[in-house]
Write a protein that holds these residues in place. Structure first.
Motif, PDB file in Angstrom:
ATOM      1  N   GLN A 349       0.833  -1.177   0.268  1.00 41.93           N
ATOM      2  CA  GLN A 349       0.009   0.132  -0.106  1.00 41.93           C
ATOM      3  C   GLN A 349       0.808   1.069  -0.003  1.00 41.93           C
ATOM      4  O   GLN A 349       2.250   1.133   0.077  1.00 41.93           O
ATOM      5  CB  GLN A 349      -0.924   0.029   1.162  1.00 41.93           C
ATOM      6  CG  GLN A 349      -2.053  -1.168   1.147  1.00 41.93           C
ATOM      7  CD  GLN A 349      -3.031  -0.775   2.471  1.00 41.93           C
ATOM      8  OE1 GLN A 349      -2.759  -0.164   3.318  1.00 41.93           O
ATOM      9  NE2 GLN A 349      -4.034  -1.576   2.029  1.00 41.93           N
ATOM     10  N   THR A 354      -4.639   3.227   4.389  1.00 44.21           N
ATOM     11  CA  THR A 354      -6.108   3.446   3.688  1.00 44.21           C
ATOM     12  C   THR A 354      -6.497   5.002   3.891  1.00 44.21           C
ATOM     13  O   THR A 354      -7.794   5.208   3.400  1.00 44.21           O
ATOM     14  CB  THR A 354      -7.179   2.495   4.398  1.00 44.21           C
ATOM     15  OG1 THR A 354      -7.081   2.707   5.920  1.00 44.21           O
ATOM     16  CG2 THR A 354      -6.527   1.225   4.266  1.00 44.21           C
ATOM     17  N   ASP A 356      -7.313   7.984   2.443  1.00 41.36           N
ATOM     18  CA  ASP A 356      -7.816   8.338   0.970  1.00 41.36           C
ATOM     19  C   ASP A 356      -7.518   9.700   0.724  1.00 41.36           C
ATOM     20  O   ASP A 356      -8.611  10.755   0.762  1.00 41.36           O
ATOM     21  CB  ASP A 356      -9.252   7.866   0.715  1.00 41.36           C
ATOM     22  CG  ASP A 356      -9.565   7.939  -0.978  1.00 41.36           C
ATOM     23  OD1 ASP A 356      -8.645   8.226  -1.638  1.00 41.36           O
ATOM     24  OD2 ASP A 356     -10.736   7.527  -1.342  1.00 41.36           O
ATOM     25  N   ASP A 357      -6.409  10.321   0.421  1.00 40.93           N
ATOM     26  CA  ASP A 357      -5.952  11.575   0.481  1.00 40.93           C
ATOM     27  C   ASP A 357      -5.227  11.968  -0.842  1.00 40.93           C
ATOM     28  O   ASP A 357      -4.727  12.995  -1.066  1.00 40.93           O
ATOM     29  CB  ASP A 357      -5.412  12.192   1.431  1.00 40.93           C
ATOM     30  CG  ASP A 357      -3.931  11.598   1.661  1.00 40.93           C
ATOM     31  OD1 ASP A 357      -3.705  10.786   0.971  1.00 40.93           O
ATOM     32  OD2 ASP A 357      -3.230  12.275   2.785  1.00 40.93           O
ATOM     33  N   ASP A 390      -4.228   7.098  -8.750  1.00 40.02           N
ATOM     34  CA  ASP A 390      -5.020   7.156  -7.516  1.00 40.02           C
ATOM     35  C   ASP A 390      -6.179   6.210  -7.656  1.00 40.02           C
ATOM     36  O   ASP A 390      -6.957   6.693  -8.816  1.00 40.02           O
ATOM     37  CB  ASP A 390      -5.264   8.678  -6.919  1.00 40.02           C
ATOM     38  CG  ASP A 390      -6.112   8.522  -5.708  1.00 40.02           C
ATOM     39  OD1 ASP A 390      -5.645   7.822  -4.994  1.00 40.02           O
ATOM     40  OD2 ASP A 390      -6.813   9.497  -5.301  1.00 40.02           O
ATOM     41  N   LYS A 391      -6.434   5.307  -6.989  1.00 39.14           N
ATOM     42  CA  LYS A 391      -7.716   4.381  -6.948  1.00 39.14           C
ATOM     43  C   LYS A 391      -8.039   3.859  -8.204  1.00 39.14           C
ATOM     44  O   LYS A 391      -9.030   3.671  -8.656  1.00 39.14           O
ATOM     45  CB  LYS A 391      -8.993   5.506  -6.611  1.00 39.14           C
ATOM     46  CG  LYS A 391      -8.782   5.853  -4.986  1.00 39.14           C
ATOM     47  CD  LYS A 391      -9.995   6.616  -4.621  1.00 39.14           C
ATOM     48  CE  LYS A 391     -10.128   8.151  -5.378  1.00 39.14           C
ATOM     49  NZ  LYS A 391      -9.257   8.902  -4.632  1.00 39.14           N
ATOM     50  N   PRO A 397     -10.039   0.970  -0.613  1.00 41.61           N
ATOM     51  CA  PRO A 397     -10.085   2.474  -1.152  1.00 41.61           C
ATOM     52  C   PRO A 397      -8.937   3.059  -0.197  1.00 41.61           C
ATOM     53  O   PRO A 397      -8.810   3.092   0.817  1.00 41.61           O
ATOM     54  CB  PRO A 397     -11.559   2.658  -0.491  1.00 41.61           C
ATOM     55  CG  PRO A 397     -12.300   1.508  -0.772  1.00 41.61           C
ATOM     56  CD  PRO A 397     -11.402   0.278  -0.168  1.00 41.61           C
ATOM     57  N   GLY A 398      -8.248   3.822  -0.853  1.00 44.14           N
ATOM     58  CA  GLY A 398      -7.145   4.577  -0.379  1.00 44.14           C
ATOM     59  C   GLY A 398      -6.001   4.139  -0.205  1.00 44.14           C
ATOM     60  O   GLY A 398      -4.835   4.648  -0.158  1.00 44.14           O
ATOM     61  N   ASN A 400      -4.258   2.008  -2.778  1.00 44.71           N
ATOM     62  CA  ASN A 400      -3.433   2.007  -3.772  1.00 44.71           C
ATOM     63  C   ASN A 400      -2.452   0.974  -3.784  1.00 44.71           C
ATOM     64  O   ASN A 400      -1.395   1.172  -4.089  1.00 44.71           O
ATOM     65  CB  ASN A 400      -2.728   3.383  -3.848  1.00 44.71           C
ATOM     66  CG  ASN A 400      -3.762   4.613  -4.394  1.00 44.71           C
ATOM     67  OD1 ASN A 400      -4.626   4.397  -5.065  1.00 44.71           O
ATOM     68  ND2 ASN A 400      -3.644   5.772  -3.379  1.00 44.71           N
TER      69      ASN A 400
END
Length: 621
Positions: A349, A354, A356-357, A390-391, A397-398, A400
């Protein structure tokens, strides 16, 4: 002398209704002072009927008699089981029922003789799941206490049929049950009834939700360590039984069991059904946990003329994960994998996990892992990877998630070719002296192709070691999410996720063929979490009459696994090699995770030793 304790509890039959009750927006439980009625004309077996769905579904029934066999006093799906002690003698009709009371603990005790009234519901916990026949909105009268319970059904090696379900081609809900012929029919015909296993071998380690799997047929498709191997779509190993507990864990902690352990003596309770694993036993009696002595065994050391290559799904390793996860992964890599020269990682990751920014970089994640390995006494690995958009690569989710390489620079050189990014496709180009080269390294295979939509793209790297060029492709194919479960209401289950994996496999095969067309003698390794079995069409696309070979198929049948799901030991991760490598390669699955309750990942890593001496016969040196 009989006593009466009339009660009425409004029982929601959906998660939403349960939340309303918990929030105080549904009616509160109320007492009813009516005298105890006599038993009605409808009995449990009438309600259960001879199919999976009740002929009384959606209707009210009154004064159904039975004896309380178990109480669920925990969570948001509380209630009690009761069973008719007389029965009708029809093997198709269950004699047990569940009374659902939501978040309210019912005021009954095991052994109470009761008359139950309420609405018959068919609760489906998830799309495609079986339904649970239950009584909601119930009131009941306790006539007496301390009664003898009906005898439990012994789940021995012959009790559960070996065939899973009729090959119906659709929803089997309306079919008449054949409990002597099909496993799912057997369970449906015993829904909510007391059953037991005795001296049950554990085939699925205790999970994070306090559940484990045992088998009633330990001699059927046994694994090397006492599990059950899933080796064919035609044989789902119907002897597997999931065990949860109704016992307060403060009173009796749930056993922390590994594959190969035993629940000695009797484990007993009512049959229930959830979307997570299907039919199971909610134990009111737990057998004694007897450890089987399973140990994590390291693989052999690399020989001086070998290059070692490993694949490892590290299960959503993110930059904010606790240090103990990094340390545990590092210990496994150094002590059990013996510090491979090249490691292909899956489920890396980004730096904030996680969150998500928009963060996509994974430098912190990979630096922390390589530092933990060095601190454990391993090599000072370097890493290569490509940040995804991204995504766009699926996963949490978040998070990647993406694939990455670690390599030991003291043993291996990475051939860097700039220009690789999330959207640029790697191409095979002519290299030095007839060898193959890559247009970018690291690179991604056909990242714009729709086969990789919401899925991880393969990472390709060019390495040099011991005067040889080695090309490695690390993969993480589309997950099985969305497939219908083995225990579901549609039989045979539809595996809808396969189509995308088939397309992904075709693209990876095409790349392998292009590379080998330029250099037929290249050393090519294609590996990773392919999310499919060695007997699947996905693996056939990669290996059938083609450029790649799967060394797992040469292992004994008892060793063809590296992942345990619902008590089935199965193979999702693979290391494939081309013909030029096939007879110069040694291969092992490193069993350090999937069979243990304290696993750091749900996947076992794998190691391949590549002999760089072309003339050396297999098994020598």
């Amino acid at each position: 002398m009989s006593s009466t304790r009339p009660r009425r509890v409004p029982a929601p039959t959906s998660a939403a209704a349960a939340l309303l009750l918990a929030a105080g927006l549904a009616p509160a439980p109320a007492l009813a002072d009516a005298p105890a009625p006599a038993a009605g004309d409808v009995r449990v077996h009438d309600i259960q009927g001879t199919t999976r769905t009740s002929p009384f579904a959606g209707t009210e029934v009154s004064d159904v008699p039975g004896t309380v066999t178990a109480v669920n006093a925990f969570g948001s799906a509380r209630g009690f089981w009761f069973q008719d002690t007389e029965g009708d003698g029809d093997p198709r009709t269950s004699e047990g029922l569940f009374v659902f009371t939501g978040r309210e603990t019912p005021d009954v005790a095991v052994g109470d003789e009761v008359l139950v009234s309420g609405r018959v519901d068919e609760y489906r916990p998830a799309e495609g799941a079986q339904t649970v026949t239950q009584i909601g909105g119930a009131d009941w009268t306790v006539l007496s206490g301390g009664n003898e319970l009906p005898a439990s059904v012994l789940l021995d090696e012959n009790a559960i049929p070996r065939a899973q379900a009729p090959d119906h081609g659709g929803d089997i809900s309306g079919l008449e049950l054949s409990p002597g012929e099909y496993a799912l029919d057997f369970w449906a015909a015993h829904e909510h009834m007391l059953v037991r296993v005795e001296d049950a071998p554990v085939v699925g380690a205790t999970d994070g939700y306090h559940a484990l799997w045992v088998t009633t047929r330990p001699d059927h498709n046994p694994s090397a360590n006492g599990g059950t191997v899933y080796g064919s779509y035609d044989d789902p190993n119907t002897g597997r039984v999931k065990i949860e507990s109704l016992i307060d864990r403060a009173e009796r902690p749930f056993p922390e069991a590994d594959v190969g352990d035993t629940l000695a003596g009797v484990t007993e309770g009512p049959v229930y059904y959830t979307q997570y694993g299907g039919y199971l036993v909610r134990a009111t009696t737990l057998g004694e946990h007897v450890p089987g002595g399973l140990e994590r065994t390291p693989v052999r050391d690399r020989r001086r003329h070998e290059v070692s290559v490993a694949t490892y799904n590290v299960e959503n390793l993110g930059g904010r994960d606790p240090q103990d996860k990094y340390d545990a992964l590092a210990a496994g890599i150094v002590e059990h994998l013996r510090s491979p020269d090249i490691i292909g990682l899956e489920e890396i990751q980004d730096d904030n996990g996680t969150v998500d920014d928009g963060t996509v970089d994974a430098g912190v994640t990979l630096d922390r892992l390589t530092e933990a390995i060095a601190a454990r006494g391993g090599p000072e690995y370097e890493w290569r990877q490509i940040n995804p958009q991204d995504k766009q690569d699926g996963g949490v989710p978040g998070g990647n998630i993406r694939n990455a390489f670690l390599f030991d620079p003291a043993r291996v050189q990475f051939v860097d070719v700039p220009g690789g990014d999330a959207t640029t496709a790697v191409e095979v180009v002519p290299g030095r002296r007839g060898s193959a080269a890559l247009s970018v390294s690291p690179g991604r295979i056909s990242p714009a192709d729709e086969a990789w939509e919401e899925s991880r793209k393969p990472l390709v790297g060019h390495f040099r070691a011991l005067n040889r060029d080695i090309y490695v492709v690390t993969n993480h194919f589309n997950s099985k999410g969305g497939d219908q479960p083995l225990h579901g209401v549609v039989q045979p289950p539809r595996r809808s996720s396969e189509a995308q994996r088939h397309a992904q496999a075709a693209l990876v095969r095409e790349f392998a063929e292009e590379l080998l067309a330029v250099d037929p003698d290249a050393d090519l390794v294609v590996m990773g979490d392919l999310n499919d079995f060695q007997f699947s069409r996905t693996l056939e696309i990669l290996t059938e009459d083609g450029p790649l070979h799967n060394p797992m198929t040469a292992l004994p049948a008892s060793e063809r696994y590296g992942y345990v799901f619902d008590g089935n030991s199965q193979a999702l991760d693979h290391i494939l090699v081309n013909d030029a490598v096939r007879h110069r390669a040694d291969y092992r699955v490193v069993r350090i995770n999937s069979e243990f309750h304290d696993q750091v990942s749900d996947h076992d890593p794998q190691v391949l030793w590549l002999d760089t001496r072309r003339s050396t016969p297999p098994g020598r040196g």
